[in-house]
Every structure is written in C-alpha cells, then in structure tokens.
Design a protein around this motif. Structure first.
Motif, PDB file in Angstrom:
ATOM      1  N   SER A  23       4.470  24.730 -73.461  1.00  0.00           N
ATOM      2  CA  SER A  23       4.938  25.649 -72.706  1.00  0.00           C
ATOM      3  C   SER A  23       6.822  25.955 -72.663  1.00  0.00           C
ATOM      4  N   TYR A  24       7.576  24.868 -72.919  1.00  0.00           N
ATOM      5  CA  TYR A  24       9.152  25.509 -72.988  1.00  0.00           C
ATOM      6  C   TYR A  24       9.052  25.699 -74.324  1.00  0.00           C
TER       7      TYR A  24
ATOM      8  N   TYR B 265      -2.054  26.701 -61.394  1.00  0.00           N
ATOM      9  CA  TYR B 265      -0.935  27.421 -61.583  1.00  0.00           C
ATOM     10  C   TYR B 265      -1.939  28.516 -62.135  1.00  0.00           C
ATOM     11  N   GLN B 266      -3.167  28.492 -62.592  1.00  0.00           N
ATOM     12  CA  GLN B 266      -4.485  29.930 -62.783  1.00  0.00           C
ATOM     13  C   GLN B 266      -4.910  30.367 -61.140  1.00  0.00           C
TER      14      GLN B 266
ATOM     15  N   ARG C  82       1.643  31.995 -56.335  1.00  0.00           N
ATOM     16  CA  ARG C  82       2.321  32.816 -55.282  1.00  0.00           C
ATOM     17  C   ARG C  82       1.866  32.344 -53.743  1.00  0.00           C
TER      18      ARG C  82
ATOM     19  N   LYS D 161       5.316  20.892 -67.738  1.00  0.00           N
ATOM     20  CA  LYS D 161       4.390  22.107 -68.094  1.00  0.00           C
ATOM     21  C   LYS D 161       4.250  23.072 -66.766  1.00  0.00           C
TER      22      LYS D 161
ATOM     23  N   ASN E 192       7.270  24.127 -64.855  1.00  0.00           N
ATOM     24  CA  ASN E 192       8.281  25.284 -66.235  1.00  0.00           C
ATOM     25  C   ASN E 192       7.771  26.314 -65.315  1.00  0.00           C
ATOM     26  N   ILE E 193       6.429  26.429 -65.371  1.00  0.00           N
ATOM     27  CA  ILE E 193       5.433  27.131 -65.121  1.00  0.00           C
ATOM     28  C   ILE E 193       5.936  28.231 -63.509  1.00  0.00           C
TER      29      ILE E 193
ATOM     30  N   ALA F   1       8.249  28.128 -60.851  1.00  0.00           N
ATOM     31  CA  ALA F   1       9.479  28.499 -60.296  1.00  0.00           C
ATOM     32  C   ALA F   1       9.292  30.510 -60.223  1.00  0.00           C
ATOM     33  N   GLY F   2       8.504  30.403 -60.880  1.00  0.00           N
ATOM     34  CA  GLY F   2       8.578  32.356 -61.678  1.00  0.00           C
ATOM     35  C   GLY F   2       7.981  32.500 -60.466  1.00  0.00           C
ATOM     36  N   TYR F   3       7.249  31.512 -60.147  1.00  0.00           N
ATOM     37  CA  TYR F   3       6.476  32.142 -58.522  1.00  0.00           C
ATOM     38  C   TYR F   3       6.312  31.256 -56.985  1.00  0.00           C
TER      39      TYR F   3
END
Lengths: 415, 141
Positions: free
Chosen positions: A242-243, A362-363, A367, A384, A387-388, A390-392
């Motif tokens: 992921s990173y 996350y899938q 959001r 993991k 990491n993903i 925050a953008g949501y």
C-alpha cells in the motif's frame, strides 16, 4: 511482442469479442513494459468492487458478458476480491439501495462469465494458496505481494480490467515479477526489533514501503529471527504494497527465495537501512493522535482470518461497544460462515460489533457511508486502511487490536 | 515562446494537448482523489484541493492499490478524468488503467519530469513517440 498462433487468433477475433478485447489490452500493456511474450497463468484473482467500477464499469461488464456462453467464459479459475456491498448489512450501515442494485448487476455479469464470487482479499489463506513458481494473475496488492513473497508464486499487480483480461485469455504479458530479473532486491533493510503485534507488522511494512521508490524497487529485509505467522506477514505485506506500491519482498531466512542475502541480490548487496522500534513508533505517530472521540473502529484491510476473528471475539466478549461509536469487522464469506458455526459472530454481534462478509471497508463507499453515519475519527489496527482512508475524508488513527477494542468500548481513544 | 521536448518510453493512448498540473508527489486514484468533485482530496498530497479534470497530470510515480485500473475508465466516462498521465515511473496499474480508459500515459524519462514542467505550462503528450512537448505559460521563460 511475440504472439503464438493461438494469440494471433485471439487478436483476430476468432474466439469472440471478449477475448479479442482482452488480448488487445494485454498487448498494449505488454509493449509498454517491453514484454517479449505471454506466460500462461493457472488462476486469477479479480478486483472489481462497484465503487471503482461505477455505472460505466458495470455497463462495460454487461456488454462483455452479453455474448454467447462459449465466448464469455473465463479460461482459468477466477475468484473475486471484496465487493462494494454486504447485502445482509448495508441497510444497517445506511448505505443506499442504488449501490446494492449496481452490485447485483456486476455479480450477474461476473457469474455469467463463470467467475467464482469468493469476495475475498485473503484468497491465499482461504481459497487456493498459490505454489512456488506458479504464474498467477492476482488483482489485489495484498494478495499479490503475499503470493509473490510468501508463496514464491509469480504475479504482477493485475488491476481489475487486466485481471479480467487474464481470465479470458488464460495468460499475461511476461514482464516484472514473472521474470527472474524482476525479482531481484534493490534495497536492503535490517530490522533490529521484531514487531510485536499485527499493527506493528503493518507499521513496519509501511515504514519499508515509504522508503521504496516505486513498484520496481524490491526490498530485502534482514533481522527477523524465526518464522512470522501468516497473519503477521499478511499485515506486513499489505502495508508494504500500500505505501510502496511494491509487489514483492524478500525476508532472509523466512521467504522461500531468500535463504540468504546473496540469493536475492546481484553483486554486492546495497548498504542497509537500519530500522528500529523508534521507526515503528514514529509511524504510529504520523497518524491522528489518540486523545479524542472515536466515531468508528474498523477491522479490515486485509479481511480477518479465523484466528484474528477468534482473538477479537476474545477481547470483546462480555463488553459493549459504546453507543456513540461503531465497531465494524470485515471478513470473507468462508471465514464468516466458520465464525457463525463456531459462535464467534454471535459473540461479536452481542457486544455490538457489526460483522461484515465479502467486503472491505475502503471498497464499500467509505466516503458516503462515513457522511451518512457521521463518522470522521476512525481507528484501526490496519496500517493499510489508515493509509487509504484519509483521502475519503476520515481522520485515521493506527493502534493495536487491544487498543482499538478499548476505544470502541470507551467511545474515545487514550482513555 | 520556445518549446522544450522530453523523451520518455513509448506510451499508451492518443496524442493530447492540455495544461499541466505538476507536483513532486505520487498518484493513486483511490487514495488521492475525490472523484465526484474532481479534486485531490488526500490531506497530505501536494495537490490537495486542486482540480485535475482535463489536466496533463505530471507526477512522480504510482502508489497505492489496484483500483486506479478501473477508476480512470469510470472517471473518463463522466468526463471527470485527467487528459493524460505523465509520470517518472508508472506501475502496471497505471498502464492497465490508461489502456482500458484510452488515456495518454508516458513514463521513464531521462530527467525528473516533475522538476522540468511547471503547473500551467501547455504540454503535448505523444505516446506513440514517447515525447512530451512543453510550452511555458504566458510570460514564462
């Protein structure tokens, strides 16, 4: 790129439009990476959640699967990554009927193509673990890095359309991890403190991933004495992928291609990056601080194994999730069925947890689901996921499984 | 106005011209974008808040997961996609996603491409030849 007679026939449309589309896509990607030819694959893992597909992607699948059965069937066993909706739980999560309807359309298209709806990112633990040297087409970064590193199988990241193409043609362009030279280590890390918890393993994977420059920089890790468990390497690999967008790691004395450093390095090994406990702690500290309300605690990414489910049930048994906090647990349909049978689901749900199957947080429209439920402050033991997410629109915190459970019960972190 | 040319590896997609949006940062459609609003949403991303729609997106490398392979197609169908991706290093997901979406993609230059193109420059991306041709924004050198 060299094509054999069968591949030329595929490209000419002799095997139908889905196969023609598939091999054309694969040739485009193969030429981009200077692949000389194709290599056959024995199984495919397909990522295709509807949040990623959208209406356009689902309509594409319906067109592709709307031909004769002979032309639309996949050529090798093909299983699916987590979906966007758990039909048994989506209303509890305030998710929308229109998302469920889109999901059903996607499932109908996949099923018509002969794809097995396993809905799991831990297929290497629960479905058909790949074997040493086996060429496969895996479509989740976590499943790919585990297959390459722990199993010694061979796969590049095959994103949804690429994995679907591999399923239809039974092959992939031969580049990257399918080649011996694509599996050589380009960075070296020495770990001085063995990780203690699953979140520590994920944090270490995240630290290594942040150091790796790109997909093409394969790390070799030294200093891990004794074999980690499958779940520990699952969290390490998922975070590293992921990173760092890294598809493969070598761990000397642990992973099968790396009995020692010279086995995976060309020439003189690079100077090591030394990682200690301070690096792992700094990684935790790079996320939101543990000093405030927690809206939602999530165990997912990767889906939990049966052993993780048992551990989690043991931590929460007899306690109660706080009224202003949600606790979500995502696992595969196979593990969920086992948990139902063994009473673990009952223990978790009795404490107020929501056990989800066949999805990953996350899938599943994270959001919109967060907005509908008022979730912002999120805690997880998955490096993991934090990491993903925050953008949501979330403020993620990384913590151990024990700390996560305590936070879910208290409704706040650090209590 | 002088034109600068940068040679990369032969890429994917058709030739396109547009305005560059540049950062020395990485890219994942899942991790970094609010795909409904068409802006970078990841708080730590150098382009947070910037609209990427119709731009020539110039970034370092691909990071994160596999979802970009589907997402570029979905974004393009809604006309909410970048016009092209120009990266120092693509990974398989970016190539697969660009191929599926019919989006222009070039990578592997002999220079750090994020250091030689500025946001606002006009860029033509020619994947067949692997060339990116850059004309500075008005008033630039």
């Amino acid at each position: 790129m060299h094509l054999n007679d069968e591949e030329k026939a595929m490209l000419a449309g002799a095997m139908g439009e889905p196969v023609r589309w598939a091999v054309e896509q694969q040739i485009t990607v193969g030429q981009f990476f200077d692949a000389e030819d194709f290599v056959g694959v024995s199984q495919v893992h397909l990522m295709a959640d509807t949040e990623s597909l959208g209406e356009a992607g689902v309509a594409f699948l319906e067109r592709l699967s709307g031909v004769s059965e002979t032309e639309r069937r996949v050529r090798v066993p093909t299983v699916t990554d987590p979906r966007g909706i758990d039909f048994t739980a989506y209303k509890r999560l305030k998710q929308e009927d229109s998302w469920a309807a889109l999901e059903r359309r996607a499932i109908d298209a996949f099923t018509a193509m002969g794809i097995l709806m396993t809905d799991t990112c831990i297929n290497y633990q629960t479905i058909l673990p790949p074997t040493f040297g086996e060429h496969v087409a895996f479509g989740d970064t976590g499943s790919t890095i585990y297959a390459n590193s722990v199993c010694g199988a061979r796969s590049n990241f095959e994103g949804g359309p690429a994995a679907l193409a591999a399923a239809l043609t039974g092959r992939v362009p031969r580049y990257g991890c399918h080649l011996d030279r694509g599996r050589r280590a380009g960075m070296r890390f020495t770990v001085s403190d063995r990780p203690r918890t699953l979140s520590d393993w994920g944090a270490l994977g995240g630290v290594v991933g942040r150091h790796c420059g790109s997909y093409w920089t394969i790390p070799a890790i030294e200093g891990i004495e004794g074999a980690p468990t499958s779940d520990e390497l699952k969290h390490f690999g998922a975070a590293l992928a992921s990173y760092g967008s890294v598809p493969l790691f070598h761990m000397t004395g642990v992973t099968p291609e790396a009995p020692d450093l010279p086995s995976v390095c060309d020439g003189t090994p690079p100077e090591p990056v030394v990682l200690d406990r301070g690096d792992v702690e700094a990684f935790y500290d790079s996320f939101a601080s543990h000093d405030d309300k927690v809206d939602v605690v999530v165990f997912a990414a990767p889906q939990l194994s049966l052993i993780e489910m048992q551990t989690l049930a043991g931590l929460i048994e007899g306690r109660r999730v706080h009224a202003e906090c949600a606790l979500l647990v995502a696992t595969s349909p196979e593990i969920k069925a086992a948990c139902d049978r063994m009473g673990l689901t009952g223990t978790l749900e009795a404490a107020g947890a929501v056990v989800l199957e066949g999805v990953c947080f996350y899938q599943m429209y994270a959001r919109e689901t967060g907005i509908a439920n008022g979730w912002t402050r999120l805690m997880s033991n998955s490096a993991k996921l934090v990491n993903i997410i925050a953008g949501y629109g979330y403020e993620p915190m990384l913590a151990t499984m024990e700390q996560c459970v305590d936070a879910a019960v208290a409704g706040r972190a650090g209590s | 106005m002088s034109e600068r040319r940068y040679q990369g590896h032969a890429g994917v997609g058709a030739t396109v011209t547009g305005t560059a949006l540049v950062a020395a940062d990485d890219f994942s459609a899942r991790y970094d974008l609010d795909r409904i609003k068409g802006v970078f949403s990841r708080p730590a991303h150098m382009l947070r808040g910037e609209s990427y729609v119709g731009r020539i997106l110039v970034l370092n490398t691909a990071k994160g997961g596999v979802a970009t392979a589907w997402m570029l197609y979905e974004m393009a169908a809604r006309k909410m996609a970048p016009a092209a991706l120009v990266l120092n290093t693509a990974n398989p997901i970016m190539a697969q996603g660009a191929a599926f979406a019919g989006m222009a993609l070039i990578d592997r230059f002999d220079t750090d491409i994020t250091a030689v193109i500025e946001s606002g420059d006009e860029a033509t991306v020619d994947p067949a030849s692997g060339l990116v041709m850059v004309r500075p924004r008005d008033g630039g050198s």
